[in-house]
Scaffold this motif. Structure first.
Motif, PDB file in Angstrom:
ATOM      1  N   VAL A  73      -1.014  27.297  62.641  1.00 22.01           N
ATOM      2  CA  VAL A  73      -0.681  27.546  61.241  1.00 22.01           C
ATOM      3  C   VAL A  73      -1.214  28.898  60.774  1.00 22.01           C
ATOM      4  CG1 VAL A  73      -0.937  26.699  58.886  1.00 22.01           C
ATOM      5  CG2 VAL A  73      -0.620  25.083  60.766  1.00 22.01           C
ATOM      6  N   SER A  93       1.022  32.003  61.405  1.00 23.06           N
ATOM      7  CA  SER A  93       2.275  31.854  60.658  1.00 23.06           C
ATOM      8  C   SER A  93       2.076  32.150  59.183  1.00 23.06           C
ATOM      9  CB  SER A  93       2.834  30.441  60.845  1.00 23.06           C
ATOM     10  OG  SER A  93       3.131  30.200  62.203  1.00 23.06           O
ATOM     11  N   LYS A  94       0.950  31.714  58.628  1.00 25.36           N
ATOM     12  CA  LYS A  94       0.653  32.015  57.224  1.00 25.36           C
ATOM     13  C   LYS A  94       0.494  33.519  57.010  1.00 25.36           C
ATOM     14  CE  LYS A  94       0.198  27.951  55.087  1.00 25.36           C
ATOM     15  NZ  LYS A  94       0.858  27.596  53.812  1.00 25.36           N
ATOM     16  N   PHE A 102       3.846  35.114  57.159  1.00 28.71           N
ATOM     17  CA  PHE A 102       4.641  34.793  55.971  1.00 28.71           C
ATOM     18  C   PHE A 102       4.279  35.731  54.822  1.00 28.71           C
ATOM     19  CE2 PHE A 102       5.411  32.390  52.039  1.00 28.71           C
ATOM     20  CZ  PHE A 102       6.773  32.160  52.185  1.00 28.71           C
ATOM     21  N   PHE A 158      12.688  34.511  57.709  1.00 27.30           N
ATOM     22  CA  PHE A 158      11.289  34.122  57.879  1.00 27.30           C
ATOM     23  C   PHE A 158      10.599  33.827  56.545  1.00 27.30           C
ATOM     24  CE2 PHE A 158      12.339  36.796  61.517  1.00 27.30           C
ATOM     25  CZ  PHE A 158      11.960  35.966  62.568  1.00 27.30           C
ATOM     26  N   PRO A 173       5.833  27.496  56.343  1.00 28.92           N
ATOM     27  CA  PRO A 173       6.911  28.390  56.811  1.00 28.92           C
ATOM     28  C   PRO A 173       7.541  27.847  58.090  1.00 28.92           C
ATOM     29  CG  PRO A 173       4.778  29.319  57.366  1.00 28.92           C
ATOM     30  CD  PRO A 173       4.494  28.075  56.567  1.00 28.92           C
ATOM     31  N   THR A 174       8.450  26.901  57.949  1.00 22.03           N
ATOM     32  CA  THR A 174       9.006  26.201  59.109  1.00 22.03           C
ATOM     33  C   THR A 174       9.809  27.132  60.017  1.00 22.03           C
ATOM     34  OG1 THR A 174      10.829  25.523  57.663  1.00 22.03           O
ATOM     35  CG2 THR A 174       9.053  23.951  58.003  1.00 22.03           C
ATOM     36  N   MET A 180       9.272  30.267  60.534  1.00 22.55           N
ATOM     37  CA  MET A 180       8.287  31.058  61.261  1.00 22.55           C
ATOM     38  C   MET A 180       7.663  30.234  62.384  1.00 22.55           C
ATOM     39  SD  MET A 180       6.969  34.230  60.715  1.00 22.55           S
ATOM     40  CE  MET A 180       6.911  34.471  58.944  1.00 22.55           C
ATOM     41  N   LEU A 181       7.356  28.985  62.096  1.00 22.73           N
ATOM     42  CA  LEU A 181       6.769  28.105  63.108  1.00 22.73           C
ATOM     43  C   LEU A 181       7.746  27.849  64.248  1.00 22.73           C
ATOM     44  CD1 LEU A 181       4.984  25.517  60.788  1.00 22.73           C
ATOM     45  CD2 LEU A 181       3.872  27.157  62.312  1.00 22.73           C
ATOM     46  N   GLN A 185       7.859  30.921  66.437  1.00 26.75           N
ATOM     47  CA  GLN A 185       6.583  30.985  67.140  1.00 26.75           C
ATOM     48  C   GLN A 185       6.555  30.005  68.301  1.00 26.75           C
ATOM     49  OE1 GLN A 185       3.177  30.409  64.601  1.00 26.75           O
ATOM     50  NE2 GLN A 185       1.817  29.930  66.289  1.00 26.75           N
TER      51      GLN A 185
END
Length: 265
Positions: free
Chosen positions: A94, A97-98, A101, A113, A122-123, A125-126, A129
């Motif tokens: 997480v 990704s944060k 974001f 994104f 941020p789904t 982005m996840l 990743q």
């Protein structure tokens, strides 16, 4: 009777069974994300020495837990390590990704994104990743042992970190010249000489460590040396060139409006 006779262990002392009991399989898969399982299926005759990479899976083979008076702690240690690893991995997933974001909100990444679900995660982005990391982790199928695949991924990660440190050291030197009078919470003493000494040593040390990473340790079976070094070079090049390419093709339409940023905050 020995404590081992009173408490069923996930990995019985002296056992050579790689699959173990259900609890042992759970700890094994949790700690290594099915990597050793894939390796073992590829070659059933090879015994994977997973304890070499510093994780307590075959806990009965570690020094402190081989003594009869301490074998009762094997399942406890395995479960604690598994729980700690799960918590640590969740932070690793997480956290980046944060951070990305926040960059996406500023317009440095495409609008794809910038999506967040109802739980403010941020789904998109996840998802990207997960795809990238899964592809990179596929190196476990190309290396002769789990230990060597773990090592090459650790080396690549460390080299990328150190590149960023070198950039920070260079930035510190530049800021001493361009913004020398800027009020700061801490300032390296010695003027320009001091910043050159501290940042210079840090930069040279980081560079030396990056170079050392291209030489695998002799005690690990890394297989083809050309593949080992090519993987690191291509990995570093790909990770460094990707943000440069995104920045080059950046569009003004990618930046969120003030209302959108308030909703995402």
């Amino acid at each position: 009777r020995r404590p081992a006779d009173l408490w069923p262990l996930p990995f019985p002392p002296g056992s050579r069974d790689r699959h173990g009991s259900p609890l042992g399989r759970f700890a094994h898969s949790t700690l290594y994300a099915t990597g050793p399982w894939m390796q073992a299926r590829r070659d059933q005759r090879r015994r994977v020495s997973v304890h070499r990479i510093g994780l307590v899976v075959r806990a009965d083979e570690t020094y402190y837990l081989t003594r009869p008076a301490a074998t009762w702690g094997v399942p406890i240690v395995a479960m604690l390590v598994a729980a700690g690893t799960i918590g640590q991995v969740s932070t690793w997933i997480v956290g980046p990704s944060k951070g990305l974001f926040a960059t996406a909100k500023d317009g440095s990444l495409p609008t794809y994104f910038q999506y967040m679900n109802k739980n403010r995660m941020p789904t998109h982005m996840l998802l990207i990743q997960a795809i990238i990391l899964t592809a990179i982790s596929g190196v476990i199928l190309l290396m002769p042992t789990v230990s060597s695949s773990y090592w090459i991924l650790t080396a690549l990660t460390s080299q990328l970190y150190l590149i960023m440190y070198i950039l920070m050291f260079v930035s510190a030197i530049k800021l001493r010249y361009t913004h020398a009078d800027q009020p700061r919470a801490y300032k390296i003493p010695g003027g320009r000489v001091g910043i050159w000494v501290v940042a210079g040593i840090g930069g040279l040390t980081s560079l030396a460590t990056i170079i050392i990473g291209f030489f695998p340790p002799a005690q690990l079976q890394t297989g083809n040396l050309f593949f080992y070094e090519a993987f690191l070079i291509l990995g570093i090049a790909g990770m460094c060139l990707t943000p440069i390419a995104i920045h080059h093709f950046r569009k003004d339409s990618w930046k969120m409006s003030e209302d959108e940023q308030k909703k995402a905050a």
